[in-house]
Design a protein around this motif. Structure first.
Motif, PDB file in Angstrom:
ATOM      1  N   LEU A  22       0.827  -1.215   0.000  1.00 59.80           N
ATOM      2  CA  LEU A  22       0.000   0.000   0.000  1.00 59.80           C
ATOM      3  C   LEU A  22       0.863   1.268   0.000  1.00 59.80           C
ATOM      4  O   LEU A  22       0.596   2.226  -0.732  1.00 59.80           O
ATOM      5  CB  LEU A  22      -0.925  -0.012   1.223  1.00 59.80           C
ATOM      6  CG  LEU A  22      -2.058   1.004   1.235  1.00 59.80           C
ATOM      7  CD1 LEU A  22      -3.012   0.767   0.080  1.00 59.80           C
ATOM      8  CD2 LEU A  22      -2.830   0.955   2.546  1.00 59.80           C
TER       9      LEU A  22
ATOM     10  N   ARG B 241       2.579   1.611  -3.427  1.00 58.94           N
ATOM     11  CA  ARG B 241       1.682   1.961  -4.531  1.00 58.94           C
ATOM     12  C   ARG B 241       1.019   3.327  -4.317  1.00 58.94           C
ATOM     13  O   ARG B 241       1.066   4.188  -5.173  1.00 58.94           O
ATOM     14  CB  ARG B 241       0.601   0.871  -4.685  1.00 58.94           C
ATOM     15  CG  ARG B 241      -0.428   1.169  -5.773  1.00 58.94           C
ATOM     16  CD  ARG B 241       0.158   0.974  -7.147  1.00 58.94           C
ATOM     17  NE  ARG B 241      -0.721   1.481  -8.195  1.00 58.94           N
ATOM     18  CZ  ARG B 241      -0.507   2.620  -8.871  1.00 58.94           C
ATOM     19  NH1 ARG B 241       0.558   3.358  -8.605  1.00 58.94           N
ATOM     20  NH2 ARG B 241      -1.337   3.012  -9.812  1.00 58.94           N
ATOM     21  N   ASP B 242       0.376   3.493  -3.167  1.00 60.25           N
ATOM     22  CA  ASP B 242      -0.477   4.672  -2.990  1.00 60.25           C
ATOM     23  C   ASP B 242       0.248   5.880  -2.410  1.00 60.25           C
ATOM     24  O   ASP B 242      -0.193   7.009  -2.578  1.00 60.25           O
ATOM     25  CB  ASP B 242      -1.685   4.321  -2.116  1.00 60.25           C
ATOM     26  CG  ASP B 242      -2.693   3.489  -2.895  1.00 60.25           C
ATOM     27  OD1 ASP B 242      -2.603   3.464  -4.140  1.00 60.25           O
ATOM     28  OD2 ASP B 242      -3.548   2.839  -2.278  1.00 60.25           O
ATOM     29  N   LEU B 243       1.337   5.647  -1.708  1.00 64.37           N
ATOM     30  CA  LEU B 243       2.080   6.798  -1.190  1.00 64.37           C
ATOM     31  C   LEU B 243       3.310   7.105  -2.032  1.00 64.37           C
ATOM     32  O   LEU B 243       3.712   8.250  -2.150  1.00 64.37           O
ATOM     33  CB  LEU B 243       2.492   6.565   0.270  1.00 64.37           C
ATOM     34  CG  LEU B 243       1.356   6.391   1.283  1.00 64.37           C
ATOM     35  CD1 LEU B 243       1.917   6.287   2.697  1.00 64.37           C
ATOM     36  CD2 LEU B 243       0.363   7.540   1.213  1.00 64.37           C
TER      37      LEU B 243
ATOM     38  N   GLN C  47      -9.301   6.467   0.007  1.00 64.25           N
ATOM     39  CA  GLN C  47      -8.248   6.687  -0.994  1.00 64.25           C
ATOM     40  C   GLN C  47      -7.873   8.168  -1.077  1.00 64.25           C
ATOM     41  O   GLN C  47      -6.714   8.504  -1.293  1.00 64.25           O
ATOM     42  CB  GLN C  47      -8.694   6.192  -2.369  1.00 64.25           C
ATOM     43  CG  GLN C  47      -8.568   4.699  -2.578  1.00 64.25           C
ATOM     44  CD  GLN C  47      -7.148   4.178  -2.419  1.00 64.25           C
ATOM     45  OE1 GLN C  47      -6.887   3.368  -1.537  1.00 64.25           O
ATOM     46  NE2 GLN C  47      -6.233   4.633  -3.251  1.00 64.25           N
TER      47      GLN C  47
ATOM     48  N   LEU D 240      -5.398   8.799   1.589  1.00 65.70           N
ATOM     49  CA  LEU D 240      -4.069   8.299   1.202  1.00 65.70           C
ATOM     50  C   LEU D 240      -3.409   9.237   0.192  1.00 65.70           C
ATOM     51  O   LEU D 240      -2.211   9.515   0.269  1.00 65.70           O
ATOM     52  CB  LEU D 240      -4.200   6.908   0.571  1.00 65.70           C
ATOM     53  CG  LEU D 240      -4.320   5.721   1.539  1.00 65.70           C
ATOM     54  CD1 LEU D 240      -4.686   4.454   0.798  1.00 65.70           C
ATOM     55  CD2 LEU D 240      -3.000   5.511   2.286  1.00 65.70           C
TER      56      LEU D 240
ATOM     57  N   ALA E 262       0.004  11.239   0.576  1.00 68.92           N
ATOM     58  CA  ALA E 262       1.091  11.065  -0.401  1.00 68.92           C
ATOM     59  C   ALA E 262       1.599  12.421  -0.870  1.00 68.92           C
ATOM     60  O   ALA E 262       2.798  12.611  -1.069  1.00 68.92           O
ATOM     61  CB  ALA E 262       0.591  10.252  -1.584  1.00 68.92           C
TER      62      ALA E 262
END
Lengths: 220, 215
Positions: free
Chosen positions: A156, A159-161, B62, B65, B69
């Motif tokens: 996770l 991929r997402d961060l 999401q 997230l 990010a």
């Protein structure tokens, strides 16, 4: 798609432009003992590597040390590197494994509770108008991620961060891409439930169901 | 018969179930789904309020997230290369002296293993059955008695069991001259040992050292 455009290119994609030397060439020269060539590789990948490690450990100095150790190991194992493959995933595999090993050892020794990074406050960047909300959210996300089992959390985060593709993650964690996709879906579903729980949006029955579901099933 | 018929019945193409949808929704939330799968998923969502609810929830998580990010960790600006370079230089200067020390124990163990293997294989039997004293005729010798002299065999000659060990049900010692003893034990070939079923492989064959003259 917008998200992809917003992010900066990561080193796997940032192939050298005209005139600069490819990774493969630098690796070949470093293998022959050219430390400057290895230095070029270090400078090409260090920021990205430290950024990935920081997703796991938080402490900047620790992340730098782990990155340094990663490069040292990579240098010592250059003769084991398959030149037909890409250098980036190979390097990141060493770095991610090293970081996860470090975390496992720390957890085993019980230092996690004593020296937890969770209380570390990062000083706000003056360039950002008011980063407090974003930092709070990032810390919330971190706390939720910590509740997810390692094998899902790793996928996770990458991929997402960190925006690695599933094929790149497969190369980094040395698993098939289908396995990575399955783990990614599982990780997102777990994150979604825990996120709802943290936001207080999950009713009591769903919370109980989530807790029973927390036991780490070992599929794939 | 009904069971067989059930097995032979053609399978129907079933619509996506909620478990499958849950997996694919999670991939879709991060733009990791193929167009074909996306179309099938949309059809499922149109008729499934539970999955629509899950989809909304996945989009919310999401988003969180995604924001995390974008905040990203603050990576340091200074390079680690200068420190790394000095470390590499230090390691390389140590390597020439460190390398032999690192390999020495491995080589020593390998040499010891080779020596053990060589010794355990033993040498060909040094003794041949004396003429006129076939194995069939040989009886159990009394412990302590010196057998009839055996001529020395060349290493290339066939292996025969010394008379003293024939029918050795009570571990009657083998008489071996000092000159061939190794560490107080008789050098025993594999063939020789196979004729001593009462002895386990790790047990030494009892020997009585005697002088060459005794033979």
């Amino acid at each position: 798609m917008i998200r992809m455009a917003e992010r900066e290119l990561h080193p796997f994609e940032s192939l050298p432009l005209g005139g600069s030397v490819s990774d493969a060439r630098l690796v070949e020269e470093a293998r022959r003992g050219d430390q400057e060539a290895f230095g070029d590789l270090v400078m090409r990948y260090e920021r990205r590597l430290i950024s990935v490690i920081l997703r796991f450990v938080r402490d900047v100095e620790l992340a730098r040390d782990l990155a340094q150790e990663t490069f040292l190991r990579a240098y010592e194992r250059l003769d084991q590197f398959d030149p037909s493959r890409r250098f980036g995933p190979w390097l990141f595999r060493i770095g991610v494994n090293l970081t996860l090993d470090y975390l496992r050892k720390r957890k085993r020794r019980g230092w996690a509770a004593l020296f937890s990074d969770s209380n570390l406050d990062r000083s706000p960047d003056p360039a950002v108008p008011d980063p407090r909300n974003a930092l709070d959210l990032e810390q919330e996300v971190r706390l939720v991620l910590e509740e997810i089992p390692e094998k899902y959390r790793t996928v996770l985060i990458l991929r997402d961060l960190e925006n690695f593709s599933t094929s790149e993650i497969a190369a980094i964690v040395n698993r098939k891409e289908a396995t990575i996709r399955w783990r990614l879906a599982e990780a997102r579903n777990r994150f979604q439930k825990l996120w709802l729980k943290r936001q207080g949006l999950l009713d009591a029955s769903e919370s109980e169901a989530l807790e029973t579901d927390e036991s780490d099933r070992d599929e794939l | 018969m009904p069971l067989n018929r059930r097995r032979l019945r053609p399978t129907r193409v079933t619509a996506m179930n909620c478990n499958q949808a849950k997996y694919e929704l999670a991939l879709w939330a991060g733009n990791d789904l193929t167009c074909e799968a996306e179309a099938a998923l949309k059809r499922h969502l149109a008729g499934c309020p539970q999955c629509r609810e899950l989809w909304q929830s996945l989009r919310t998580s999401q988003d969180a997230l995604r924001e995390a990010a974008n905040v990203g960790p603050q990576t340091p600006h200074s390079s680690i290369w200068p420190r790394l370079q000095s470390q590499l230089a230090a390691r390389q200067s140590v390597r020439p002296s460190a390398q032999p020390a690192g390999w020495f124990p491995v080589l020593a163990v390998a040499a010891a293993c080779l020596a053990v293997i060589f010794l355990s294989r033993g040498t060909p039997s040094l003794y041949l059955e004396p003429e006129g004293n076939s194995l069939a005729q040989t009886t159990l010798l009394e412990s302590g008695s010196v057998p009839a002299p055996f001529p020395t065999a060349e290493p290339s000659q066939s292996l025969l069991l010394p008379a003293s060990t024939v029918g050795n049900q009570q571990n009657v010692p083998v008489y071996v001259p000092h000159s061939v003893l190794r560490g107080g034990r008789a050098p025993v070939s594999r063939e020789w040992r196979s004729n001593l079923p009462m002895l386990r492989p790790w047990e030494p064959i009892p020997v009585i050292p005697v002088s060459e003259r005794s033979f």
